[in-house]
Design a protein around this motif. Structure first.
Motif, PDB file in Angstrom:
ATOM      1  N   ALA A  35       0.834  -1.207   0.000  1.00 31.73           N
ATOM      2  CA  ALA A  35       0.000   0.000   0.000  1.00 31.73           C
ATOM      3  C   ALA A  35       0.869   1.258   0.000  1.00 31.73           C
ATOM      4  O   ALA A  35       0.564   2.255  -0.671  1.00 31.73           O
ATOM      5  CB  ALA A  35      -0.932  -0.008   1.218  1.00 31.73           C
ATOM      6  N   GLU A  38       2.243   1.871  -3.358  1.00 33.55           N
ATOM      7  CA  GLU A  38       1.189   2.381  -4.234  1.00 33.55           C
ATOM      8  C   GLU A  38       0.946   3.882  -3.997  1.00 33.55           C
ATOM      9  O   GLU A  38       0.795   4.640  -4.951  1.00 33.55           O
ATOM     10  CB  GLU A  38      -0.092   1.573  -3.992  1.00 33.55           C
ATOM     11  N   ARG A  39       0.941   4.282  -2.742  1.00 35.97           N
ATOM     12  CA  ARG A  39       0.743   5.712  -2.444  1.00 35.97           C
ATOM     13  C   ARG A  39       1.900   6.556  -2.972  1.00 35.97           C
ATOM     14  O   ARG A  39       1.697   7.632  -3.513  1.00 35.97           O
ATOM     15  CB  ARG A  39       0.603   5.912  -0.931  1.00 35.97           C
ATOM     16  N   THR A  40       3.113   6.045  -2.815  1.00 37.18           N
ATOM     17  CA  THR A  40       4.275   6.783  -3.319  1.00 37.18           C
ATOM     18  C   THR A  40       4.222   6.914  -4.832  1.00 37.18           C
ATOM     19  O   THR A  40       4.521   7.984  -5.393  1.00 37.18           O
ATOM     20  CB  THR A  40       5.560   6.059  -2.903  1.00 37.18           C
ATOM     21  N   ASN A  42       1.521   6.902  -6.679  1.00 41.73           N
ATOM     22  CA  ASN A  42       0.459   7.856  -7.034  1.00 41.73           C
ATOM     23  C   ASN A  42       0.904   9.308  -6.796  1.00 41.73           C
ATOM     24  O   ASN A  42       0.596  10.198  -7.584  1.00 41.73           O
ATOM     25  CB  ASN A  42      -0.801   7.544  -6.236  1.00 41.73           C
ATOM     26  N   ARG A  43       1.651   9.546  -5.701  1.00 50.71           N
ATOM     27  CA  ARG A  43       2.121  10.906  -5.384  1.00 50.71           C
ATOM     28  C   ARG A  43       3.108  11.395  -6.433  1.00 50.71           C
ATOM     29  O   ARG A  43       3.071  12.540  -6.872  1.00 50.71           O
ATOM     30  CB  ARG A  43       2.777  10.916  -4.002  1.00 50.71           C
TER      31      ARG A  43
END
Length: 491
Positions: A35, A38-40, A42-43
């Motif tokens: 997760a 995935e956040r990195t 997306n950022r």
């Protein structure tokens, strides 16, 4: 006896439970890391898209707008700071007064001497009261003279309004010619030399060049104010030196030139005479000798009063030459040196109507002092010391406001001056009395010769030629002049 298996079963169950917990923890950590990745991701994708969007826009438009707004705010700040500084100076000049000589706050001239005791406080018995006077004079920190360095101070110019209003003729003052308020408010930043500040189209408006000089057609009104507004040192030693040369300097300057005065002074004029030299050479050099001497004499008297502010110096100034109530308003310093109270008042409110060089051309050509003798009768010369002294009769004469007259040339350009200055009526004047003056000298010479021969006749003949002028101002009724000839024999 059968074997005991229960403890082994317990140990196996415990080991299985621990393994399950570790497996669940590893699974949870794996999902958490997944997760986070995935956040990195997306950022990073968002930031890359933002950079791409900004790169597609105009990179200079916003920056230019910000720079323009910054410059406007900065200019507004500077103008407000100058306005506040001017207001602060005015308030200080209105409230601040020179410490009385000899007081604890008065700076000494050197370690051994202090300013002489004041001859008296400023007179407060005038009908106008004691009004603060706006002075351009300020403290100077260094003046290389006998007074010593860093110990010379310049007092504030004091207010002296003991003027009889009957000396000034009634006139219908033209207030409709005063600058409109909207024009005055647009004069930002304020002009410290010529308040209120002139519009850019005015002849006396400040230029981008350095201090005005007399080359290149500089404005004489601005030049006069710049010179007179310069700080003037004062201390007891300077005051004593001024008193020693106050008669000789103006006469010698007119007869031999200012260079001769400077050489006699050791190569350096006293501060007040340095100012008056600049004014005389730039403006009044075209005047007749009698008029030049009268101007220099009267301006020096007022300048010394402004420097010292003592009651003794105030008494030397003619009543009509003291400040009018209108001169408590912020105004150009050179206005104070006009002889006529009405003209000074007019300049306080309307100076930009007359600030062109044409005014001074007409002023010098139109000025006439009603002195019925020749220039050589304005002074005496000591043959032993070769020093000049202004005649007491001439001194007394120029302290009469009625002898300061103007011819018709200046009135043709500015008819409103008829209510401010006496009009000169051309008459016999100095030409008529030149022969009488020669006769006077011859008679006195003969009597002195008779006295040397032993004669008892030691009297002196005095031919007194006097103008009696009545200034009548009835909307053009003009001036009446009577010429009286009196011959007196004193024995």
């Amino acid at each position: 006896m059968p074997p005991q298996t229960e403890p082994a079963t317990s140990r196996g169950t415990t080991h299985t439970a621990v393994s399950l917990r570790k497996a669940r923890k590893r699974e949870a950590d794996r999902k958490s890391q997944q997760a986070a990745r995935e956040r990195t991701k997306n950022r990073i994708a968002f930031l890359e898209a933002l950079v791409l969007d900004l790169e597609q826009q105009d990179p200079t438009s916003n920056a230019q707008e910000l720079i323009r707004q910054h410059d406007e705010v900065r200019a507004e700040r500077d103008s407000l700071a100058q306005a506040l500084s001017a207001i602060e100076r005015i308030i200080k000049d209105r409230k601040g007064h020179r410490p009385a000589p000899g007081s604890a706050n008065a700076p000494p001239c050197d370690n051994q001497s202090s300013p002489p005791p004041d001859d008296g406080q400023r007179s407060d018995n005038s009908g106008f009261g004691d009004t603060g006077y706006l002075s351009p004079l300020a403290t100077v920190s260094n003046f290389n003279s006998e007074c010593g360095e860093n110990n010379v101070h310049v007092p504030s110019k004091t207010s002296a309004l003991g003027l009889d209003q009957t000396l000034v003729p009634e006139s219908e003052f033209m207030f409709d010619d005063v600058l409109p308020m909207d024009e005055v408010l647009t004069c930002i930043p304020p002009d410290p030399i010529i308040p209120p500040a002139a519009m850019s189209k005015c002849d006396c408006a400040p230029r981008s060049s350095p201090k005005a000089t007399m080359e290149g057609g500089a404005n004489l009104w601005r030049y006069a104010n710049e010179v007179l507004s310069e700080p003037t040192p004062w201390c007891p030693q300077l005051s004593a030196q001024e008193a020693m040369v106050e008669d000789d300097t103006p006469v010698r300057a007119i007869i031999d030139g200012w260079d001769a005065v400077e050489r006699r002074a050791g190569g350096r004029l006293l501060p007040s005479w340095q100012k008056l030299r600049q004014i005389d050479e730039a403006i009044f050099s075209s005047c007749a000798k009698v008029e030049r001497l009268a101007i220099l004499r009267l301006m020096h008297i007022l300048l010394r009063f402004h420097q010292e502010g003592s009651e003794q110096k105030r008494e030397a100034v003619p009543l009509w030459y003291l400040a009018r109530p209108s001169q408590s308003i912020a105004h150009s310093y050179a206005i104070d040196f006009f002889a006529w109270p009405g003209l000074r008042e007019r300049f306080v409110f309307q100076q930009h109507r007359y600030c062109s060089n044409m005014f001074w051309q007409l002023f010098c050509s139109s000025l006439h002092i009603l002195w019925p003798f020749e220039f050589r009768d304005c002074y005496f010369r000591n043959t032993d010391t070769n020093e000049y002294k202004v005649s007491p009769a001439f001194d007394e004469r120029i302290k009469d406001i009625n002898v300061w007259t103007m011819s018709g040339d200046i009135f043709k350009m500015w008819p409103e001056f008829l209510s401010d200055m006496p009009r000169f009526n051309r008459g016999p004047g100095r030409e008529l009395t030149s022969n009488l003056s020669n006769i006077n000298r011859m008679l006195n010479s003969e009597m002195r010769g008779s006295a040397e021969d032993g004669s008892d006749e030691t009297g002196e003949v005095s031919l007194d030629i006097g103008y009696q002028t009545q200034w009548v101002n009835q909307h053009g009724s003009g001036q009446q002049t009577n010429l009286g000839l009196d011959a007196n024999l004193d024995q």
